[in-house]
Design an enzyme around this catalytic site. Structure first.
Site, short mmCIF file in Angstrom:
data_model
loop_
_atom_site.label_atom_id
_atom_site.label_comp_id
_atom_site.label_asym_id
_atom_site.label_seq_id
_atom_site.Cartn_x
_atom_site.Cartn_y
_atom_site.Cartn_z
N ARG A 169 0.86 -1.18 0.00
CA ARG A 169 0.00 0.00 0.00
C ARG A 169 0.89 1.23 0.00
O ARG A 169 2.01 1.19 0.50
CB ARG A 169 -0.85 0.04 1.28
N ARG A 173 -3.04 10.54 2.49
CA ARG A 173 -3.85 11.15 3.55
C ARG A 173 -4.34 12.50 3.03
O ARG A 173 -3.51 13.34 2.66
CB ARG A 173 -2.94 11.32 4.76
N ARG A 246 18.96 -7.60 4.07
CA ARG A 246 19.54 -6.35 3.57
C ARG A 246 20.31 -5.75 4.74
O ARG A 246 19.87 -5.86 5.90
CB ARG A 246 18.45 -5.36 3.12
N ARG A 277 18.75 8.39 4.08
CA ARG A 277 18.27 9.45 4.96
C ARG A 277 19.38 10.01 5.83
O ARG A 277 20.43 9.37 6.00
CB ARG A 277 17.10 9.00 5.83
N GLU A 298 22.45 7.31 6.55
CA GLU A 298 22.13 5.87 6.51
C GLU A 298 22.22 5.38 5.07
O GLU A 298 21.50 5.87 4.20
CB GLU A 298 20.72 5.69 7.08
N TYR A 346 10.68 -9.10 10.23
CA TYR A 346 10.80 -7.70 10.63
C TYR A 346 9.75 -7.41 11.68
O TYR A 346 8.56 -7.65 11.46
CB TYR A 346 10.62 -6.73 9.44
N ASP A 348 8.39 -4.31 14.39
CA ASP A 348 8.52 -3.04 15.08
C ASP A 348 8.67 -3.34 16.57
O ASP A 348 8.33 -4.43 17.03
CB ASP A 348 7.28 -2.17 14.83
P1 FAD Z 1 18.00 -7.27 18.40
O1 FAD Z 1 17.87 -5.85 18.80
O2 FAD Z 1 18.76 -7.55 17.18
O3 FAD Z 1 18.61 -8.06 19.64
C1 FAD Z 1 19.22 -9.34 19.50
C2 FAD Z 1 20.47 -9.32 20.34
O4 FAD Z 1 21.04 -10.62 20.33
C3 FAD Z 1 21.55 -8.39 19.78
O5 FAD Z 1 22.00 -7.52 20.79
C4 FAD Z 1 22.65 -9.33 19.33
O6 FAD Z 1 23.95 -8.79 19.46
C5 FAD Z 1 22.43 -10.51 20.27
N1 FAD Z 1 22.99 -11.77 19.78
C6 FAD Z 1 22.82 -12.30 18.54
N2 FAD Z 1 23.48 -13.47 18.44
C7 FAD Z 1 24.07 -13.68 19.64
C8 FAD Z 1 24.91 -14.70 20.14
N3 FAD Z 1 25.28 -15.75 19.39
N4 FAD Z 1 25.35 -14.61 21.43
C9 FAD Z 1 25.01 -13.55 22.20
N5 FAD Z 1 24.22 -12.54 21.76
C10 FAD Z 1 23.76 -12.60 20.49
N6 FAD Z 1 10.93 -0.36 15.27
C11 FAD Z 1 10.02 0.55 15.70
O7 FAD Z 1 9.07 0.19 16.38
N7 FAD Z 1 10.17 1.88 15.37
C12 FAD Z 1 11.18 2.34 14.61
O8 FAD Z 1 11.27 3.55 14.34
C13 FAD Z 1 12.14 1.39 14.13
N8 FAD Z 1 13.17 1.80 13.37
C14 FAD Z 1 14.03 0.89 12.88
C15 FAD Z 1 15.08 1.32 12.06
C16 FAD Z 1 15.97 0.43 11.53
C17 FAD Z 1 17.06 0.93 10.65
C18 FAD Z 1 15.80 -0.95 11.79
C19 FAD Z 1 16.73 -1.95 11.16
C20 FAD Z 1 14.80 -1.41 12.63
C21 FAD Z 1 13.90 -0.50 13.19
N9 FAD Z 1 12.91 -0.89 14.07
C22 FAD Z 1 11.98 0.02 14.50
C23 FAD Z 1 12.81 -2.30 14.53
C24 FAD Z 1 13.60 -2.56 15.85
O9 FAD Z 1 14.95 -2.29 15.63
C25 FAD Z 1 13.39 -4.03 16.27
O10 FAD Z 1 12.03 -4.26 16.52
C26 FAD Z 1 14.16 -4.45 17.55
O11 FAD Z 1 15.47 -3.98 17.56
C27 FAD Z 1 14.20 -5.97 17.64
O12 FAD Z 1 14.66 -6.39 18.91
P2 FAD Z 1 15.23 -7.87 19.10
O13 FAD Z 1 15.54 -8.01 20.55
O14 FAD Z 1 14.31 -8.84 18.47
O15 FAD Z 1 16.56 -7.92 18.20
#
Ligand code: FAD
Length: 364
Positions: A169, A173, A246, A277, A298, A346, A348
């Site tokens: 989509r 707005r 990516r 950006r 970025e 992915y 949020d």
């Molecule tokens: P992660 O933050 O990746 O945590 C996983 C952790 O596990 C990491 O610290 C990693 O180092 C650790 N790990 C991995 N393997 C191992 C291992 N073997 N041993 C020990 N540790 C390990 N969401 C929003 O709601 N709003 C936003 O504006 C937004 N902006 C974003 C912008 C970007 C550029 C990106 C990429 C994402 C964005 N997101 C946003 C999404 C958000 O980043 C994620 O929802 C969130 O970070 C996911 O959390 P997580 O704990 O699942 O993963």
């Protein structure tokens, strides 16, 4: 000591799960391979400016349970994300709204804007690529100015080679409303996301610079159950092949000027500018009067093994590969796979919190 849970990853998922386990009286050890907690939402204080180290993060949700939950562990500002787009030096408001239509065509009413878009749309019953899809949804001017170059940079391919379903989509707005999100609640933790994670992990033992994969024999013995938020393909030694992503590259600069661009986020939508950006971190906080500023460019980046994983590539081949890993995961009786890397999805941040709470309800 033997713990109830070994939690791999101190990102948002791991931290929420750890908090819930600790609140339920369980003992937890969190291991994190990076030198800091927070995963990709990690923020760093640079002389009073909170820097989002892995891209701009704005918390937004319509889920009251999630909003109340995060507000227990951090105070949230009232930040509203209102990004701008820069196309060949001209600025346009995002998301596509009456301000954008005025900037594009000088139209001042919703009726005029709708007429203009209807004239420009090229209907397509079965769009074969992003270009056909976008042209059928918003027409040529919006597509060329705000969609084409940005999407091509993000995916590293030309729009007529990208599958149509990358863009499901393109919301339009017809009010003068620059709030990027439609959610009921929105904000940023005062002092940054690291503070939120610190508060979630209060009283929980955390070992940084500890890679579970590198020492799984010993670490695995420390707990009855493992919550694993690392990459699922890595857990299984890439036995079914690599899941593709990516990647992104960030270039951060401190500038001796109080204000660089007057807004937190400016997207660069033309193909020729290599970054997608520029973030100016101080604008995520209201009233930050520091005499300098910090900006981050970025750049989208092709991913290859060894690079930071950012966006999963949800195409058929990777979907099928993930299913094979999911089957293997089902056989791991004492390991729970969670988070964006463990579930190859992915998410949020609000989805992460909701899912981590659901996991906690189910498993603890
Ligand atoms: P992660 O933050 O990746 O945590 C996983 C952790 O596990 C990491 O610290 C990693 O180092 C650790 N790990 C991995 N393997 C191992 C291992 N073997 N041993 C020990 N540790 C390990 N969401 C929003 O709601 N709003 C936003 O504006 C937004 N902006 C974003 C912008 C970007 C550029 C990106 C990429 C994402 C964005 N997101 C946003 C999404 C958000 O980043 C994620 O929802 C969130 O970070 C996911 O959390 P997580 O704990 O699942 O993963």
């Amino acid at each position: 000591m033997k713990y109830d849970y070994l939690i791999v990853g101190a990102g948002l998922f791991g931290a929420v799960f750890a908090r819930e386990a600790a609140n339920a009286g369980k003992t937890c050890l969190v291991v994190e391979k990076r030198a800091h907690i927070g995963g990709n939402i990690y923020t760093e204080n640079v002389g009073g400016v909170t820097v989002h180290k892995f891209g701009a993060h704005i918390f937004h949700t319509s889920d009251k349970r999630v909003w109340d939950y995060v507000n227990k562990y951090a105070e949230f500002t009232s930040f509203i994300n209102s990004p701008l787009a820069n196309y060949k030096g001209r600025l346009y408001h995002l998301p596509f709204n009456m301000n954008t239509f005025y900037e594009l065509w000088g139209v001042t009413t919703p009726a005029e804007a709708k007429k203009k878009i209807d004239e420009q749309k090229i209907p397509c019953g079965n769009p074969q690529n992003v270009k056909e899809q976008a042209m059928s949804l918003v027409g040529e001017d919006i597509y060329k100015t705000l969609v084409e170059g940005y999407t091509e940079k993000q995916w590293g391919k030309s729009a007529d080679k990208l599958p149509a379903d990358i863009i499901k989509r393109l919301p339009l707005r017809f009010t003068f409303d620059n709030n990027y999100f439609n959610d009921k609640y929105q904000g940023i933790p005062e002092g940054g996301y690291t503070r939120l994670i610190e508060n979630l992990l209060k009283g929980v033992e955390v070992r940084l610079n500890t890679d579970f994969i590198a020492d799984r024999e010993n670490l695995g013995k420390l707990a009855d159950k493992i919550l694993y938020t690392g990459a699922i393909d890595e857990f299984f030694g890439f036995a079914e092949g690599n899941l593709e992503y990516r990647s992104l590259r960030f270039e951060t600069e401190r500038l001796d000027t109080p204000d660089f661009q007057g807004n937190a986020v400016v997207n660069y939508t033309e193909r020729e500018v290599p970054y997608t950006r520029i973030i100016e971190h101080k604008h995520f906080e209201r009233g930050n009067n520091s005499p300098f500023t910090v900006i981050t460019r970025e750049y989208p980046d092709d991913w290859k093994p060894g690079k930071e994983r950012f966006y999963p590539v949800n195409d058929g081949a990777n979907g099928a590969r993930y299913e094979k890993y999911r089957e293997r995961a089902k056989a791991q009786k004492n390991v729970i796979f969670g988070g964006r890397l463990g579930l190859y999805k992915y998410y949020d941040m609000d989805d992460v919190v909701a899912e981590a709470l659901a996991f906690a309800d189910k498993y603890i």
